[in-house]
Design an enzyme around this catalytic site. Structure first.
Site, PDB file in Angstrom:
ATOM      1  N   ASP A   5       0.887  -1.162   0.000  1.00  0.00           N
ATOM      2  CA  ASP A   5       0.000   0.000   0.000  1.00  0.00           C
ATOM      3  C   ASP A   5       0.923   1.210   0.000  1.00  0.00           C
ATOM      4  O   ASP A   5       1.456   1.589   1.040  1.00  0.00           O
ATOM      5  CB  ASP A   5      -0.892  -0.019   1.246  1.00  0.00           C
ATOM      6  N   GLU A  66      -1.141  -1.479  -4.745  1.00  0.00           N
ATOM      7  CA  GLU A  66      -2.403  -0.771  -4.908  1.00  0.00           C
ATOM      8  C   GLU A  66      -2.250   0.255  -6.016  1.00  0.00           C
ATOM      9  O   GLU A  66      -1.280   0.998  -6.073  1.00  0.00           O
ATOM     10  CB  GLU A  66      -2.812  -0.085  -3.603  1.00  0.00           C
ATOM     11  N   ASP A 139      -2.361   0.746   7.674  1.00  0.00           N
ATOM     12  CA  ASP A 139      -1.595   0.670   6.424  1.00  0.00           C
ATOM     13  C   ASP A 139      -0.989  -0.722   6.242  1.00  0.00           C
ATOM     14  O   ASP A 139      -0.902  -1.216   5.117  1.00  0.00           O
ATOM     15  CB  ASP A 139      -0.490   1.735   6.394  1.00  0.00           C
TER      16      ASP A 139
END
Length: 165
Positions: A5, A66, A139
């Site tokens: 991420d 992502e 996260d």
């Protein structure tokens, strides 16, 4: 599978193994933090070095990152793009297959809802991996969810959870 991420302040990551008839298992997750006072170039170097170290330590078979989302703040999206770029570079230099996954797909794959909250994603990651508590911070849970989503793309859900074929 290494899931990332991306972010320049906080990058979340998760390493997950499994699929092909075995229970998915969390190997490692966490975050890489950079200092806001550092130059953007320095922060990107820190991210690149950290992702390279994760790849060298775990030897994942692929990298899932992502993808870009449409945000209201163009400057934030541009800076996020820089972080994604160094992550993609690290994966390419390591010779890994790279998958880019939209935030909505990650949410749909893990929770069944494209508009799920971070808390809902964390809860479902906990259930899918049979963890005691969600990976923390959020996260890190997102990095794990990204890795799980790519595993789900490659492996039917029943087999991912260790069920019948």
């Amino acid at each position: 599978m290494l899931g990332i991420d991306p972010g320049t302040a906080t990058l979340g990551y998760g390493v997950v193994t499994g699929g092909a008839g075995t229970q998915a298992r969390l190997v490692e997750c966490g975050v890489v933090r950079t200092k806001p006072k550092e130059t953007l170039a320095c922060r990107l170097a820190i991210i690149y070095d950290a992702v390279t170290a994760l790849i060298e330590r775990h030897h994942p078979d692929a990298l899932a990152v992502e993808g870009i989302f449409h945000g209201k703040n163009a400057r934030s999206a541009l800076i996020l793009g820089h972080a994604r770029g160094v992550v993609l570079l690290a994966g390419e230099r390591a010779g890994l297959p790279i998958a880019e996954i939209s935030p909505a797909e990650v949410k749909r794959a893990t929770t069944g809802m494209g508009a799920a909250t971070k808390q809902q994603v964390g809860t479902m990651v906990t259930r899918l991996l049979r963890l005691v508590e969600p990976p923390s911070p959020a996260d890190a849970a997102d990095g794990v969810a990204i890795a799980l989503t790519q595993l789900m793309r490659l492996t039917p859900r029943a087999r991912l959870a260790g069920g019948a074929r």
